[in-house]
Write an enzyme that holds these catalytic residues in place. Structure first.
Site, PDB file in Angstrom:
ATOM      1  N   GLU A  79      27.359  48.584  53.649  1.00 11.80           N
ATOM      2  CA  GLU A  79      28.262  48.665  52.510  1.00 11.80           C
ATOM      3  C   GLU A  79      29.489  47.793  52.751  1.00 11.80           C
ATOM      4  OE1 GLU A  79      29.021  53.156  53.703  1.00 11.80           O
ATOM      5  OE2 GLU A  79      30.444  52.533  52.186  1.00 11.80           O
ATOM      6  N   CYS A 111      26.846  54.950  52.639  1.00  9.69           N
ATOM      7  CA  CYS A 111      26.321  55.223  53.990  1.00  9.69           C
ATOM      8  C   CYS A 111      24.848  55.630  53.987  1.00  9.69           C
ATOM      9  CB  CYS A 111      27.166  56.297  54.662  1.00  9.69           C
ATOM     10  SG  CYS A 111      28.893  55.836  54.750  1.00  9.69           S
ATOM     11  N   THR A 152      39.652  57.447  60.188  1.00 11.66           N
ATOM     12  CA  THR A 152      38.188  57.523  60.112  1.00 11.66           C
ATOM     13  C   THR A 152      37.577  56.125  59.927  1.00 11.66           C
ATOM     14  OG1 THR A 152      38.130  57.975  57.723  1.00 11.66           O
ATOM     15  CG2 THR A 152      38.309  59.865  59.170  1.00 11.66           C
ATOM     16  N   SER A 201      35.434  64.098  48.532  1.00 13.01           N
ATOM     17  CA  SER A 201      34.315  63.555  49.295  1.00 13.01           C
ATOM     18  C   SER A 201      33.782  64.594  50.288  1.00 13.01           C
ATOM     19  CB  SER A 201      34.792  62.299  50.022  1.00 13.01           C
ATOM     20  OG  SER A 201      33.795  61.788  50.826  1.00 13.01           O
ATOM     21  N   HIS A 233      25.137  62.585  59.069  1.00 12.30           N
ATOM     22  CA  HIS A 233      25.997  61.427  58.820  1.00 12.30           C
ATOM     23  C   HIS A 233      27.408  61.859  59.212  1.00 12.30           C
ATOM     24  CE1 HIS A 233      28.362  58.350  57.143  1.00 12.30           C
ATOM     25  NE2 HIS A 233      28.863  59.110  56.182  1.00 12.30           N
ATOM     26  N   LYS A 242      31.296  71.084  59.571  1.00 12.24           N
ATOM     27  CA  LYS A 242      31.669  71.874  58.385  1.00 12.24           C
ATOM     28  C   LYS A 242      30.429  72.192  57.553  1.00 12.24           C
ATOM     29  CE  LYS A 242      36.207  69.790  57.690  1.00 12.24           C
ATOM     30  NZ  LYS A 242      37.306  69.856  56.754  1.00 12.24           N
ATOM     31  N   ASN A 275      33.828  55.734  62.525  1.00 14.09           N
ATOM     32  CA  ASN A 275      32.879  55.700  61.422  1.00 14.09           C
ATOM     33  C   ASN A 275      32.205  54.332  61.363  1.00 14.09           C
ATOM     34  OD1 ASN A 275      31.481  56.202  59.082  1.00 14.09           O
ATOM     35  ND2 ASN A 275      33.275  56.437  57.772  1.00 14.09           N
ATOM     36  N   SER A 308      28.229  58.206  49.810  1.00 15.95           N
ATOM     37  CA  SER A 308      29.122  58.539  48.708  1.00 15.95           C
ATOM     38  C   SER A 308      28.714  57.835  47.432  1.00 15.95           C
ATOM     39  CB  SER A 308      30.551  58.122  49.055  1.00 15.95           C
ATOM     40  OG  SER A 308      31.047  58.953  50.058  1.00 15.95           O
TER      41      SER A 308
HETATM   42  N1  COA Z   1      45.807  70.369  65.308  1.00 20.53           N
HETATM   43  C1  COA Z   1      44.510  70.590  64.971  1.00 20.53           C
HETATM   44  N2  COA Z   1      44.012  70.353  63.726  1.00 20.53           N
HETATM   45  C2  COA Z   1      44.846  69.861  62.804  1.00 20.53           C
HETATM   46  C3  COA Z   1      46.198  69.601  63.089  1.00 20.53           C
HETATM   47  C4  COA Z   1      46.676  69.874  64.406  1.00 20.53           C
HETATM   48  N3  COA Z   1      47.947  69.637  64.772  1.00 20.53           N
HETATM   49  N4  COA Z   1      46.782  69.113  61.970  1.00 20.53           N
HETATM   50  C5  COA Z   1      45.818  69.077  61.006  1.00 20.53           C
HETATM   51  N5  COA Z   1      44.651  69.531  61.510  1.00 20.53           N
HETATM   52  C6  COA Z   1      43.350  69.638  60.847  1.00 20.53           C
HETATM   53  C7  COA Z   1      43.430  70.221  59.447  1.00 20.53           C
HETATM   54  O1  COA Z   1      43.507  71.623  59.459  1.00 20.53           O
HETATM   55  C8  COA Z   1      42.118  69.707  58.849  1.00 20.53           C
HETATM   56  O2  COA Z   1      41.050  70.484  59.337  1.00 20.53           O
HETATM   57  P1  COA Z   1      40.033  71.176  58.290  1.00 20.53           P
HETATM   58  O3  COA Z   1      39.537  70.059  57.414  1.00 20.53           O
HETATM   59  O4  COA Z   1      38.993  71.760  59.142  1.00 20.53           O
HETATM   60  O5  COA Z   1      40.838  72.147  57.521  1.00 20.53           O
HETATM   61  C9  COA Z   1      41.959  68.334  59.522  1.00 20.53           C
HETATM   62  O6  COA Z   1      42.849  68.349  60.662  1.00 20.53           O
HETATM   63  C10 COA Z   1      42.344  67.170  58.618  1.00 20.53           C
HETATM   64  O7  COA Z   1      43.600  67.444  58.073  1.00 20.53           O
HETATM   65  P2  COA Z   1      43.944  67.051  56.557  1.00 20.53           P
HETATM   66  O8  COA Z   1      45.311  67.500  56.264  1.00 20.53           O
HETATM   67  O9  COA Z   1      42.851  67.517  55.654  1.00 20.53           O
HETATM   68  O10 COA Z   1      43.901  65.475  56.720  1.00 20.53           O
HETATM   69  P3  COA Z   1      44.094  64.328  55.667  1.00 20.53           P
HETATM   70  O11 COA Z   1      44.665  64.804  54.389  1.00 20.53           O
HETATM   71  O12 COA Z   1      44.840  63.270  56.391  1.00 20.53           O
HETATM   72  O13 COA Z   1      42.600  63.818  55.337  1.00 20.53           O
HETATM   73  C11 COA Z   1      40.367  63.080  55.608  1.00 20.53           C
HETATM   74  C12 COA Z   1      41.547  63.806  56.251  1.00 20.53           C
HETATM   75  C13 COA Z   1      39.161  63.201  56.513  1.00 20.53           C
HETATM   76  C14 COA Z   1      40.025  63.699  54.244  1.00 20.53           C
HETATM   77  C15 COA Z   1      40.735  61.576  55.430  1.00 20.53           C
HETATM   78  O14 COA Z   1      40.896  61.018  56.688  1.00 20.53           O
HETATM   79  C16 COA Z   1      39.698  60.804  54.650  1.00 20.53           C
HETATM   80  O15 COA Z   1      39.758  60.723  53.432  1.00 20.53           O
HETATM   81  N6  COA Z   1      38.716  60.187  55.354  1.00 20.53           N
HETATM   82  C17 COA Z   1      37.615  59.508  54.744  1.00 20.53           C
HETATM   83  C18 COA Z   1      36.553  60.512  54.381  1.00 20.53           C
HETATM   84  C19 COA Z   1      35.241  59.857  54.250  1.00 20.53           C
HETATM   85  O16 COA Z   1      34.884  59.052  55.071  1.00 20.53           O
HETATM   86  N7  COA Z   1      34.499  60.175  53.171  1.00 20.53           N
HETATM   87  C20 COA Z   1      33.388  59.348  52.797  1.00 20.53           C
HETATM   88  C21 COA Z   1      32.085  59.550  53.400  1.00 20.53           C
HETATM   89  S1  COA Z   1      31.548  61.148  53.677  1.00 20.53           S
END
Ligand code: COA
Length: 390
Positions: A79, A111, A152, A201, A233, A242, A275, A308
């Site tokens: 991609e 992916c 990521t 996502s 994946h 999860k 990733n 996605s």
């Molecule tokens: N210690 C431990 N864990 C912590 C923490 C700390 N100090 N601070 C935050 N976290 C955890 C959160 O609780 C959360 O865990 P959970 O999802 O199990 O609840 C995790 O870290 C991520 O935190 P979050 O606030 O949700 O992060 P974010 O808003 O920055 O977004 C993603 C994270 C993954 C959504 C973002 O990186 C993203 O969009 N990535 C791309 C996703 C992707 O690839 N999708 C397409 C294909 S599937």
């Protein structure tokens, strides 16, 4: 006739950034990246590596002269392709010196591309049992500096040879798949960075897993007890966990322990690479096969693919006798052990370095890249590749 994975290779660029350092530079608690997201190191592609060279380097390590003769189909899942017309498969076909009497194409569905490629390869081998198909899964994941997706990112490729009487994993016929037109992640043709609705996502990934798992169970009559492991994946290593957790209660305590333990092993390589989009599921499979020495031939492994946009699929394979003899464990250990760490400012500089889009000529220093196959420059809007062994 058994058809499946006869060989599997992997390549990642030699540079990485430590996620603890990235977290500090972004004013984020390091535990968010290392525990919350589940990533330790992120592969960084220098300007001399692109999805074509990563795939070619992954394949180089596993192909022998007989493979090069017998491969009559190259299917490149990506991609982050480099050309809207010419397929990345044609470049790799040339760089590896494969038999000219072959088809070479590129497949795209986020992916999921390499999974579609594997299913297509399986059909091709069913009709042509003597054929071998080279499936490539190669990407550079770019969300942008200081974005929520930055942690990521990653870069790397997996190469698979699909054939009859496979030496590693025989793919079973039952599989369950699903398409739904959603906007959870996309990359318009004019952008070199992806756009993502991260929370949506994540939700859709889990929903797709639940739907294809339920569909697979009713098609096959099998359940968690029939699986030694399920590989996912992995856009980041917490993601698959999860999804797995939502179905664990369907199994006994023993099933739960086995699946969670194997899940952790299956994420080790991904945790240290990041990733790699299309290749992520297959890197996870490789991690499981190479790092769990106790897997028995005859064990069933489940594979959940998600691209996605979105398409998902759950399919399965059976480990073949003496499969370990056909892995490249030492080579991959060396690949990980010899990487070079870069600082966050160095990573940012590499990230911002892009190829000319005005037809000008550039030449890169390929001596600083240990890879055999490199992008050596550009001229007249054409990428110039080099195989240092030729
Ligand atoms: N210690 C431990 N864990 C912590 C923490 C700390 N100090 N601070 C935050 N976290 C955890 C959160 O609780 C959360 O865990 P959970 O999802 O199990 O609840 C995790 O870290 C991520 O935190 P979050 O606030 O949700 O992060 P974010 O808003 O920055 O977004 C993603 C994270 C993954 C959504 C973002 O990186 C993203 O969009 N990535 C791309 C996703 C992707 O690839 N999708 C397409 C294909 S599937």
């Amino acid at each position: 006739m058994n058809i499946g994975i006869d060989k599997i290779g992997f390549y990642a660029p030699h540079l990485y950034v430590d996620m603890n350092n990235l977290a500090l530079a972004r004013n984020v608690e390091p535990a968010k990246f290392t525990i919350g997201i589940g990533q330790e190191k992120m592969s960084i592609a220098p300007i001399t590596q692109d999805p074509v060279t990563l795939a070619a380097n992954a394949a180089l390590e596993i192909l022998d002269e007989q493979d090069k003769e017998k491969i009559d189909f190259v299917i490149f899942g990506t991609e982050s392709g480099i050309d809207n017309s010419k397929s990345a498969g044609v470049y790799v076909h040339g760089l590896l010196g494969l038999n000219p009497h072959a088809r070479s194409v590129e497949l795209k569905q986020a992916c999921y591309g390499a999974t579609a490629a594997i299913q297509m390869a399986k059909g091709h081998v069913a009709l042509n049992p003597e054929s071998k198909v080279l499936v490539l899964a190669s990407d550079i994941a770019r969300y942008g500096l200081n974005t929520s997706g930055e942690s990521t990112q990653g870069a790397g490729a997996v190469a698979l040879v699909i054939s009859a009487d496979p030496k590693i994993l025989a793919l079973e016929d039952k599989s369950a798949y699903l398409t739904d037109d959603i906007m959870d992640f996309w990359r318009p043709i004019y952008s070199d960075k992806a756009f993502v609705d991260g929370k949506f996502s994540n939700e859709q990934y889990i929903l797709f897993f639940q739907k294809v798992w339920e569909s697979y169970k009713s098609k096959s009559g099998l359940g968690l007890a029939d699986f030694e492991a399920i590989c996912y994946h992995l856009p980041y290593t917490k993601m698959g966990l999860k999804a797995l957790r939502t179905v664990l209660e369907q199994g006994t305590e023993k099933d739960q322990e086995r699946l969670v333990e194997n899940y952790q092993i299956s994420t080790t390589y991904n945790r240290n690479v990041g990733n790699i989009y299309t290749g992520s599921l297959y890197l996870s499979l490789l991690s499981l096969l190479e790092l769990n020495e106790n897997l028995q031939a005859g064990s069933r492994i489940g594979l959940f693919s998600y691209g996605s946009g979105a398409v998902g699929e759950f399919f399965t394979g059976i480990l073949q006798p003496n499969y370990r003899e056909h892995l490249h464990v030492d080579y991959h250990k060396q690949l990980f052990d010899t990487r070079t760490e870069v600082s966050v400012p160095e990573y940012e500089e590499i990230f911002e370095k892009t190829l000319p889009i005005d037809g000008s000529t550039v030449e890169f220093d390929i001596d600083s890249d240990p890879a055999t196959i490199c992008l050596s420059g550009m001229k007249d809007n054409m990428r110039l590749y080099i195989n240092k062994h030729n």
